[in-house]
Design an enzyme around this catalytic site. Sequence first.
Site, short mmCIF file in Angstrom:
data_model
loop_
_atom_site.label_atom_id
_atom_site.label_comp_id
_atom_site.label_asym_id
_atom_site.label_seq_id
_atom_site.Cartn_x
_atom_site.Cartn_y
_atom_site.Cartn_z
CD1 TRP A 223 -0.97 0.92 3.40
CD2 TRP A 223 -0.28 -1.20 3.27
NE1 TRP A 223 -0.58 0.52 4.65
CE2 TRP A 223 -0.17 -0.75 4.61
CE3 TRP A 223 0.11 -2.50 2.98
CZ2 TRP A 223 0.30 -1.57 5.65
CZ3 TRP A 223 0.59 -3.31 4.01
CH2 TRP A 223 0.67 -2.85 5.31
CG ASP A 224 0.29 4.44 2.85
OD1 ASP A 224 -0.72 3.92 2.40
OD2 ASP A 224 0.27 5.25 3.80
CD GLU B 49 -4.53 9.12 6.27
OE1 GLU B 49 -3.83 8.80 7.25
OE2 GLU B 49 -5.25 8.34 5.65
CB ALA C 114 3.41 6.37 5.35
NE ARG D 161 -1.42 8.18 9.97
CZ ARG D 161 -2.60 7.92 10.53
NH1 ARG D 161 -2.69 7.59 11.79
NH2 ARG D 161 -3.70 8.00 9.81
CG ASP D 162 1.80 9.38 7.24
OD1 ASP D 162 2.16 8.36 7.85
OD2 ASP D 162 0.66 9.51 6.75
C1 FRU Z 1 -2.44 6.23 4.78
C2 FRU Z 1 -2.08 5.81 6.20
C3 FRU Z 1 -0.84 6.56 6.63
C4 FRU Z 1 -0.23 5.61 7.62
C5 FRU Z 1 -0.53 4.28 6.97
C6 FRU Z 1 -0.62 3.12 7.91
O1 FRU Z 1 -2.78 5.20 3.95
O2 FRU Z 1 -3.14 6.06 7.07
O3 FRU Z 1 -1.14 7.80 7.18
O4 FRU Z 1 1.12 5.87 7.78
O5 FRU Z 1 -1.74 4.44 6.28
O6 FRU Z 1 -0.80 1.91 7.22
#
Ligand code: FRU
Length: 432
Positions: free
Chosen positions: A52-53, A275, A123, A202-203
């Site tokens: 995913w991310d 996000e 992420a 986060r991120d």
């Molecule tokens: C976006 C998210 C990010 C996070 C990740 C966790 O897809 O919510 O903000 O880091 O997924 O899986």
Amino acid sequence: MNPTRTPVADGGQRGTSSWTREQAERIERRGDNVAPIIYPPENDPFPELHIWDTWFLRTRDGSLADLNGWRVAVSLTAPAELLPGKRHDVATLRYFYSADGKEWHRGGRVFEESEAFGSRQWAGSALYDDGDLYFYYTASGQKGEEELTYQQRLAVGHGGSVVADDEGVEFSGPFEHEILLTPDGDYYETEDQSRGMIYTFRDPWFFEDPETGKTHLLFEGNTPVPEGSDACGGDAAQQEFNGCIGLATSESGDPTDWEMQPPLVEGVCVNQELERPHVVVRDGQYYLFTPSHEHTFAPGLHGFDALYGFVADELEGEYRPLNDSGLVLANPANAPFQAYSWLAFRHREEILVHSFFNYYDLRGRSLDDVADLPESEQQRRFGGNFAPTVRLGVDGDETWVRGVLDYGHIPTEDEELEDPFEPERERPTGGY
Ligand code: FRU
């Protein structure tokens, strides 16, 4: 916008821009802001993984790093046997590399098992700084915890080494891990202060400003809104939606030394999760993008799982919502969860958008209803791999969808893209 101006040390002013309800009320799907429908790819290159991310290894100037002819993607991953809804609980950073930006090869884990902070890693971003590696990530929970917790801290693993030769790319640790930032409770909500449905800090996303040369880290956070506050006209239900786009700066340029700054944009009374914020500079304008969800909009607002964005003349703002509402790229109405975690980047004068193929064929179900499906159906309807790359047209404060590339296609610097399949729209100033 409603900037709250705060004086800064150098005598200038910097502020936090607001994404207002009035702007967000203008969110609507139009012919030119909806991504084409995604069908499952004929060949899933990595059927053993949920992916995913994703983000790319970049140099300080934001371009994709070239490791002896290879470009590198880092993704959150989990074993494909796992129910897709459980993947966030075990997320692990793995890397992939490609010479032509079309065919991706599987590398390994970025960090050795148990090396990184957190019970799992979420992420981040990745910097290749003159041969030095910095893998930024979110440390979620605490290493070794028996029950999952949702504490989030911004972290980096740096050091390590890389070999890139004809065979491919291999990163080797151990990396030195540091916690870079934890929420201060003033600009950024701590978990204890949180009143909302989801808590975020986060991120981390590395960004060096090409105009000022300053080094920054953007991140996703929440603005503290104490109980009894008069925000949102005192509406307590709306106040729980308090997402913001955070900023930290490194005065020395050292990619491990950060000082917290006020947020760039706040979505108080609008949306709980802004996000994976990131910036693309084009034509001297700062395009600030953030993916968000339908279900994280405050009561009374109707948004989508979509990429949203803002634009400003300087990194610090003041930000204006793109397309008047902030909506940049929505999933189609009949496949509203087909993609997520969009990441915009430059290819020459164009802006392209990567994302992952999320849930499809839900037939009217919401993301929350997915868990009620039989497990085999939850698996079948989850993509878990790179989605087709979308080409965005951009002109000042307006964007539109102008075409689509193959699944996970990240063109190389010298690659000429064909003319977009959609005819160029009539634009007042004839933008790209
Ligand atoms: C976006 C998210 C990010 C996070 C990740 C966790 O897809 O919510 O903000 O880091 O997924 O899986």
